[in-house]
Design an enzyme around this catalytic site. Sequence first.
Site, PDB file in Angstrom:
ATOM      1  N   SER A 141      -7.099   0.336  -3.736  1.00 44.34           N
ATOM      2  CA  SER A 141      -6.000   0.899  -4.375  1.00 44.34           C
ATOM      3  C   SER A 141      -6.242   0.825  -5.975  1.00 44.34           C
ATOM      4  CB  SER A 141      -4.797   0.095  -4.440  1.00 44.34           C
ATOM      5  OG  SER A 141      -3.870   0.382  -5.343  1.00 44.34           O
ATOM      6  N   TYR A 154      -1.031  -8.601  -3.057  1.00 39.34           N
ATOM      7  CA  TYR A 154      -1.175  -7.288  -2.617  1.00 39.34           C
ATOM      8  C   TYR A 154      -2.570  -7.041  -3.484  1.00 39.34           C
ATOM      9  CZ  TYR A 154      -1.389  -2.164  -2.127  1.00 39.34           C
ATOM     10  OH  TYR A 154      -1.739  -0.872  -1.757  1.00 39.34           O
TER      11      TYR A 154
HETATM   12  N1  LIG Z   1       0.781   5.262  -0.843  1.00 35.44           N
HETATM   13  C1  LIG Z   1       0.137   4.842  -1.849  1.00 35.44           C
HETATM   14  O1  LIG Z   1       0.875   4.927  -3.263  1.00 35.44           O
HETATM   15  C2  LIG Z   1      -0.955   3.780  -1.721  1.00 35.44           C
HETATM   16  C3  LIG Z   1      -1.702   3.565  -3.071  1.00 35.44           C
HETATM   17  C4  LIG Z   1      -2.762   3.010  -3.284  1.00 35.44           C
HETATM   18  C5  LIG Z   1      -3.091   2.303  -2.045  1.00 35.44           C
HETATM   19  N2  LIG Z   1      -2.677   2.665  -0.892  1.00 35.44           N
HETATM   20  C6  LIG Z   1      -3.273   2.329   0.435  1.00 35.44           C
HETATM   21  O2  LIG Z   1      -3.474   3.243   1.344  1.00 35.44           O
HETATM   22  C7  LIG Z   1      -3.294   2.590   2.780  1.00 35.44           C
HETATM   23  C8  LIG Z   1      -2.493   3.239   3.584  1.00 35.44           C
HETATM   24  O3  LIG Z   1      -1.135   3.190   3.145  1.00 35.44           O
HETATM   25  P1  LIG Z   1      -0.083   4.181   3.154  1.00 35.44           P
HETATM   26  O4  LIG Z   1       0.092   4.664   1.750  1.00 35.44           O
HETATM   27  O5  LIG Z   1      -0.347   5.060   4.147  1.00 35.44           O
HETATM   28  O6  LIG Z   1       1.273   3.159   3.671  1.00 35.44           O
HETATM   29  P2  LIG Z   1       1.745   2.979   5.062  1.00 35.44           P
HETATM   30  O7  LIG Z   1       2.863   2.148   4.921  1.00 35.44           O
HETATM   31  O8  LIG Z   1       2.322   4.397   5.440  1.00 35.44           O
HETATM   32  O9  LIG Z   1       0.473   2.640   5.791  1.00 35.44           O
HETATM   33  C9  LIG Z   1       0.312   1.341   6.321  1.00 35.44           C
HETATM   34  C10 LIG Z   1       0.117   1.199   7.871  1.00 35.44           C
HETATM   35  O10 LIG Z   1      -0.121  -0.035   8.340  1.00 35.44           O
HETATM   36  C11 LIG Z   1       0.466  -0.059   9.326  1.00 35.44           C
HETATM   37  N3  LIG Z   1       0.207  -1.586   9.411  1.00 35.44           N
HETATM   38  C12 LIG Z   1       0.777  -2.587   8.786  1.00 35.44           C
HETATM   39  N4  LIG Z   1       0.557  -3.937   9.359  1.00 35.44           N
HETATM   40  C13 LIG Z   1      -0.341  -3.545  10.315  1.00 35.44           C
HETATM   41  C14 LIG Z   1      -1.147  -4.472  11.229  1.00 35.44           C
HETATM   42  N5  LIG Z   1      -0.760  -5.791  11.228  1.00 35.44           N
HETATM   43  N6  LIG Z   1      -1.770  -3.923  12.451  1.00 35.44           N
HETATM   44  C15 LIG Z   1      -1.860  -2.444  12.517  1.00 35.44           C
HETATM   45  N7  LIG Z   1      -0.972  -1.673  11.174  1.00 35.44           N
HETATM   46  C16 LIG Z   1      -0.524  -2.167  10.386  1.00 35.44           C
HETATM   47  C17 LIG Z   1       1.866   0.220   9.138  1.00 35.44           C
HETATM   48  O11 LIG Z   1       2.486   0.213  10.290  1.00 35.44           O
HETATM   49  C18 LIG Z   1       1.632   1.467   8.471  1.00 35.44           C
HETATM   50  O12 LIG Z   1       1.366   2.471   9.468  1.00 35.44           O
HETATM   51  C19 LIG Z   1      -3.161   1.259   2.411  1.00 35.44           C
HETATM   52  O13 LIG Z   1      -4.376   0.398   2.535  1.00 35.44           O
HETATM   53  C20 LIG Z   1      -2.450   1.229   1.005  1.00 35.44           C
HETATM   54  O14 LIG Z   1      -2.580  -0.249   0.406  1.00 35.44           O
HETATM   55  C21 LIG Z   1      -1.488   3.047  -0.879  1.00 35.44           C
END
Ligand SMILES: NC(=O)c1ccc[n+]([C@@H]2O[C@H](COP(=O)([O-])OP(=O)(O)OC[C@H]3O[C@@H](n4cnc5c(N)ncnc54)[C@H](O)[C@@H]3O)[C@@H](O)[C@H]2O)c1
Length: 261
Positions: A141, A154
């Site tokens: 991130s 986080y």
């Molecule tokens: N969306 C944003 O603004 C953003 C920004 C920066 C970084 N990210 C990163 O991108 C990545 C994807 O996040 P996203 O935005 O798709 O959010 P999201 O919440 O849709 O995806 C996270 C996924 O992880 C799964 N998860 C949580 N705990 C788990 C476990 N123990 N085992 C298996 N699966 C598990 C959740 O069920 C979910 O499907 C993450 O690393 C997040 O930190 C997202």
Amino acid sequence: MGEFKDKIAVVTGTTGIGKAVTLNLARSGARVFALGIDVKANKALQELSTSEGLEVLVLDTDAANPEAVRTAFEKAAGLVGGIDIIVNAAAVHPYGDATETSFDAFMRCMAVNVGSIHLTAQFGVPEMRKRGGGVIINLSSVQGHACQSGVSAYVASKGAIHSMTRAMALDFAADRIRVVCVSPGSVRTPILELAARTFEGQDADIDAVFSRFGAAHPLGRIGEPEEVADLVAFLASEKAAFITGSDHRIDGGLTAGIGVR
Ligand SMILES: NC(=O)c1ccc[n+]([C@@H]2O[C@H](COP(=O)([O-])OP(=O)(O)OC[C@H]3O[C@@H](n4cnc5c(N)ncnc54)[C@H](O)[C@@H]3O)[C@@H](O)[C@H]2O)c1
């Protein structure tokens, strides 16, 4: 049939970016094993993939549980004989400073966000060696570079992902395994909706809050999960064959400035 024909991928996270990556790779010919803890989301992704005729198998898996990850990789590798691509997109996002975040919540955040990357490498790298190489892509991130307040667990996990990516890139380069990370700004996914409801209340107008988040990005909008998936697909492809150990920001210019207007 697409540039990932005959490639085997494992993706953690079955909503948001993980879902978009799974569909992107599978639509380009990869066979994808998607590991997620959200059983409802898993079922929805399986149904969508099957309706499109994609080679996707979604496995209910806690990516922070060593036995669960071992079982999932044994199943995947047993069915196809080796793995080429791992994309780590599973994450949790606790809010609060150190006085507000329980140690259990802190450790769970580290176990899911960082530990799952360790586990997919532990069980996935031997499968990549059988194929003569591979690529691991870790979702970090922009908050691993600079952060807001009240997110210390986080951001600790996201900084760790940057460091671990470099270490794994060195450790596995001789195996022809590339390891990179991707650092998004705000992207329209459930984790951002959680941010919106945390800051604005459960009844928040999500579109309005996302517009406001978007206004903080120089390009004037938040990103879409498909845009991140396109970057991941590029990094997974042969076009990125000389790229390893690096972080790739996709943030609409968010971290280019110093926030003075
Ligand atoms: N969306 C944003 O603004 C953003 C920004 C920066 C970084 N990210 C990163 O991108 C990545 C994807 O996040 P996203 O935005 O798709 O959010 P999201 O919440 O849709 O995806 C996270 C996924 O992880 C799964 N998860 C949580 N705990 C788990 C476990 N123990 N085992 C298996 N699966 C598990 C959740 O069920 C979910 O499907 C993450 O690393 C997040 O930190 C997202």
